[in-house]
Design an enzyme around this catalytic site. Structure first.
Site, PDB file in Angstrom:
ATOM      1  CE1 TYR A  19      36.441  23.491 -16.987  1.00 55.59           C
ATOM      2  CE2 TYR A  19      36.546  25.203 -15.315  1.00 55.59           C
ATOM      3  CZ  TYR A  19      35.877  24.589 -16.353  1.00 55.59           C
ATOM      4  OH  TYR A  19      34.660  25.064 -16.766  1.00 55.59           O
ATOM      5  CG  LEU A  57      -1.976  -1.039   1.306  1.00 59.52           C
ATOM      6  CD1 LEU A  57      -2.479  -1.217   2.723  1.00 59.52           C
ATOM      7  CD2 LEU A  57      -3.116  -0.606   0.408  1.00 59.52           C
ATOM      8  NE  ARG A  84      -0.910  10.199  10.147  1.00 61.36           N
ATOM      9  CZ  ARG A  84      -1.300   8.975  10.476  1.00 61.36           C
ATOM     10  NH1 ARG A  84      -1.387   8.632  11.752  1.00 61.36           N
ATOM     11  NH2 ARG A  84      -1.592   8.075   9.551  1.00 61.36           N
TER      12      ARG A  84
HETATM   13  C1  UD1 Z   1      -2.966   1.596   9.481  1.00 66.89           C
HETATM   14  C2  UD1 Z   1      -4.049   0.641   9.981  1.00 66.89           C
HETATM   15  C3  UD1 Z   1      -3.918   0.478  11.485  1.00 66.89           C
HETATM   16  C4  UD1 Z   1      -2.540  -0.042  11.816  1.00 66.89           C
HETATM   17  C5  UD1 Z   1      -1.455   0.858  11.215  1.00 66.89           C
HETATM   18  C6  UD1 Z   1      -0.100   0.177  11.348  1.00 66.89           C
HETATM   19  C7  UD1 Z   1      -5.987   0.944   8.529  1.00 66.89           C
HETATM   20  C8  UD1 Z   1      -7.343   1.506   8.391  1.00 66.89           C
HETATM   21  N1  UD1 Z   1      -5.353   1.168   9.664  1.00 66.89           N
HETATM   22  O1  UD1 Z   1      -3.184   2.874  10.059  1.00 66.89           O
HETATM   23  O2  UD1 Z   1      -4.906  -0.451  11.975  1.00 66.89           O
HETATM   24  O3  UD1 Z   1      -2.398  -0.142  13.222  1.00 66.89           O
HETATM   25  O4  UD1 Z   1      -1.686   1.071   9.812  1.00 66.89           O
HETATM   26  O5  UD1 Z   1       0.946   1.021  10.979  1.00 66.89           O
HETATM   27  O6  UD1 Z   1      -5.539   0.267   7.624  1.00 66.89           O
HETATM   28  N2  UD1 Z   1      -2.712   4.033   1.830  1.00 66.89           N
HETATM   29  C9  UD1 Z   1      -3.120   3.868   0.521  1.00 66.89           C
HETATM   30  N3  UD1 Z   1      -4.305   4.377   0.122  1.00 66.89           N
HETATM   31  C10 UD1 Z   1      -5.132   5.050   0.969  1.00 66.89           C
HETATM   32  C11 UD1 Z   1      -4.719   5.211   2.320  1.00 66.89           C
HETATM   33  C12 UD1 Z   1      -3.518   4.683   2.717  1.00 66.89           C
HETATM   34  O7  UD1 Z   1      -2.403   3.258  -0.289  1.00 66.89           O
HETATM   35  O8  UD1 Z   1      -6.192   5.486   0.523  1.00 66.89           O
HETATM   36  C13 UD1 Z   1      -1.420   3.474   2.241  1.00 66.89           C
HETATM   37  C14 UD1 Z   1      -0.440   4.502   2.790  1.00 66.89           C
HETATM   38  O9  UD1 Z   1       0.385   5.016   1.737  1.00 66.89           O
HETATM   39  C15 UD1 Z   1       0.351   3.710   3.806  1.00 66.89           C
HETATM   40  C16 UD1 Z   1      -0.591   2.591   4.239  1.00 66.89           C
HETATM   41  O10 UD1 Z   1      -1.634   2.565   3.299  1.00 66.89           O
HETATM   42  O11 UD1 Z   1       1.509   3.127   3.246  1.00 66.89           O
HETATM   43  C17 UD1 Z   1      -1.150   2.821   5.637  1.00 66.89           C
HETATM   44  O12 UD1 Z   1      -1.809   4.071   5.680  1.00 66.89           O
HETATM   45  P1  UD1 Z   1      -1.701   5.020   6.955  1.00 66.89           P
HETATM   46  O13 UD1 Z   1      -2.470   6.242   6.677  1.00 66.89           O
HETATM   47  O14 UD1 Z   1      -0.309   5.134   7.387  1.00 66.89           O
HETATM   48  O15 UD1 Z   1      -2.530   4.139   8.020  1.00 66.89           O
HETATM   49  P2  UD1 Z   1      -2.413   4.216   9.600  1.00 66.89           P
HETATM   50  O16 UD1 Z   1      -3.225   5.350  10.078  1.00 66.89           O
HETATM   51  O17 UD1 Z   1      -1.003   4.163   9.999  1.00 66.89           O
HETATM   52 MG    MG Z   2       0.783   4.261   8.989  1.00 66.85          MG
END
Ligand code: UD1
Ligand code: MG
Length: 452
Positions: A383, A7, A14
């Site tokens: 140079y 993902l 943040r």
């Molecule tokens: C997420 C988990 C949380 C977990 C945590 C661990 C969910 C809803 N929550 O939260 O339970 O404890 O990771 O680190 O999954 N991303 C996408 N598309 C989107 C949104 C996010 O590809 O629409 C990707 C981001 O780039 C990232 C990953 O998903 O690499 C996680 O997203 P992030 O926003 O960091 O989730 P957390 O709030 O950390």
């Molecule tokens: Mg995260």
């Protein structure tokens, strides 16, 4: 059959950055590269990155990795929505889908192997990597029964006060039976505090779902902001440095030293304080590196010392002394038993065995033979304002202090250059070259000028 999906579509708000979060560097490699690396040993049949925010930039950054497919999530509506985008490309796929958050750079391959093995042994619909965190704030909480069977995951911001007391968290790494996941994915809703489609909601509809704890809770750290990036770097550094000390390398004041995990060291080498080893660097045994040195993408032979110096893209053979205050700044080959001393800068230069450049020199685009002695303050004028030109100095030659060698120029073997010379023409073997105006002494000159 195992497919991996990472993902990587989120912006990472943040981080407060224009760079997509997954491209932030941790010890010389981006977060997403590290995630790909952690699942390499599983040898997945397909490797997919889900990209969205600055998709092209993420794709470009992953160009060097082979066989990565990209799936676009045009709008970032949550982790569940991201996985929904896989449905067309995984049509007909049967087997395990390993899903990894792109901000999870510290996972060990063995941890993923363990999760995968539990998943397959128990024929689970899904398996979740979890950890018991001393401070679970910000992570989704995983609620299990006594047999590690998962009831639900509740995001931190959606938790009740009582639920927040659960320290078992979701790491953001999961195995799924893809066919079962594909059936429930369309049912996700965005009925939560963030109004996003959470991947973590699928666990309410899948059975059985099992949680597996990581052995080391530090591995599962997700990077959401710069403070977490800095903490992850510390964790990585501790891992790398502990491993090298166990392997027989002495680190003096390890807290002041940084070592990329791409660096290779050998036994009985001593790394002194404030030394930084980066990139594709290899240091052989018995070296003394530092204090106060930066070595990047360089190879160093055994028993060599580097003191208060910067060494970039260089290769240095055994038994050579570098520094203090030497700057080797790229495409440098230094032979055995050489001495490159203080305030010497070398660029695009080859130095033969036993050659000395001990003080105050700039040597660029030059080949130096064996046993050459470069006098203090010798400069290659490489140079002409438009182009760079080469200098060649043969075996056993010697330049006097403050010589300027105006390139292109070749000095043969055993040439002597008189101090203060400006050499503009080639010089044959065994010659003495004096290229400066002859000294004129006028005896009694001051007294004569008073008398006039
Ligand atoms: C997420 C988990 C949380 C977990 C945590 C661990 C969910 C809803 N929550 O939260 O339970 O404890 O990771 O680190 O999954 N991303 C996408 N598309 C989107 C949104 C996010 O590809 O629409 C990707 C981001 O780039 C990232 C990953 O998903 O690499 C996680 O997203 P992030 O926003 O960091 O989730 P957390 O709030 O950390
Ligand atoms: Mg995260």
């Amino acid at each position: 059959m195992v497919a991996v999906a990472i993902l990587a579509a989120g912006r990472g708000t943040r981080m407060k950055s224009n760079l997509p979060k997954v491209l932030h560097s941790l010890g010389g490699r981006s977060l997403i590269e590290r995630v790909f690396q952690s699942c390499q040993s599983i040898n997945p049949s397909r490797r997919i990155a889900i990209v969205g925010y600055e998709a092209q930039q993420v794709k470009n950054a992953l160009q060097s990795l082979q066989n990565v497919e990209f799936v676009e999530q045009a709008q970032q509506l949550g982790t569940g929505h991201a996985i929904q985008q896989l449905i067309p490309s995984l049509e007909g796929f049967r087997g395990t889908l390993l899903v990894l958050n792109g901000d999870l750079p510290l996972l060990r391959p063995s941890t993923l192997e363990k999760m995968l093995s539990v998943h397959e042994t128990h024929h689970n619909a899904a398996t979740i990597l979890t950890a018991q965190l001393p401070n679970p704030q910000g992570y989704g909480r995983v609620f299990c029964d006594g047999n590690n069977l998962v009831g639900q995951i509740v995001e931190d911001r959606d938790c009740t006060d009582a639920q927040r007391h659960n320290h078992r968290i979701n790491a953001g790494a999961y195995c799924f039976d893809w066919q079962k996941l594909a059936e429930v994915l369309p049912q996700l809703s965005a009925d939560n505090d963030q109004k996003e489609y959470y991947l973590t909601d699928v666990f309410r509809s899948l059975h059985p779902v099992m949680a597996v704890d990581a052995d080391d809770y530090q591995e599962i750290m997700g990077i959401n902001d710069r403070a977490q990036l800095a903490t992850a770097y510390e964790i990585l550094q501790t891992r790398v440095k502990d491993a090298w000390m166990t392997a027989g390398v002495t680190l003096i004041n390890p807290d002041s030293i940084t070592i990329d995990d791409t660096v290779e060291l050998a036994t009985d080498t001593i790394i002194e304080p404030q030394t930084h080893l980066r990139g594709n660097t290899k240091i052989a045994s018995g070296c003394r590196i530092g204090p106060g040195s930066l070595i990047e993408n360089s190879q160093i032979g055994h028993q060599t010392t580097v003191l208060y110096s910067v060494v970039l893209n260089s290769s240095i053979a055994a038994g050579t002394q570098i520094g203090p205050y030497t700057h080797l700044r790229g495409n440098i080959q230094v032979g055995e038993a050489c001495r490159i001393g203080n305030f010497v800068e070398l660029k695009n230069t080859t130095v033969g065995d036993g050659t000395k450049i001990s003080h105050l020199s700039y040597i660029g685009d030059t080949t130096l033979g064996d046993r050459v002695n470069i006098g203090a303050g010798t400069i290659t004028a490489n140079y002409d304002g438009v182009n760079k030109h080469p200098t060649h100095i043969g075996n056993g030659s010697k330049t006097g202090a403050n010589s300027v060698l105006v390139a292109p120029v070749t000095l043969g073997e055993s040439v002597n250059v008189a101090a203060g010379s400006v050499v503009t023409e080639d010089v044959g073997d065994d010659a003495l070259v004096i290229a400066r105006s002859r000294q004129v002494v006028k005896p009694g000159w001051r007294l004569k000028s008073i008398a006039e």
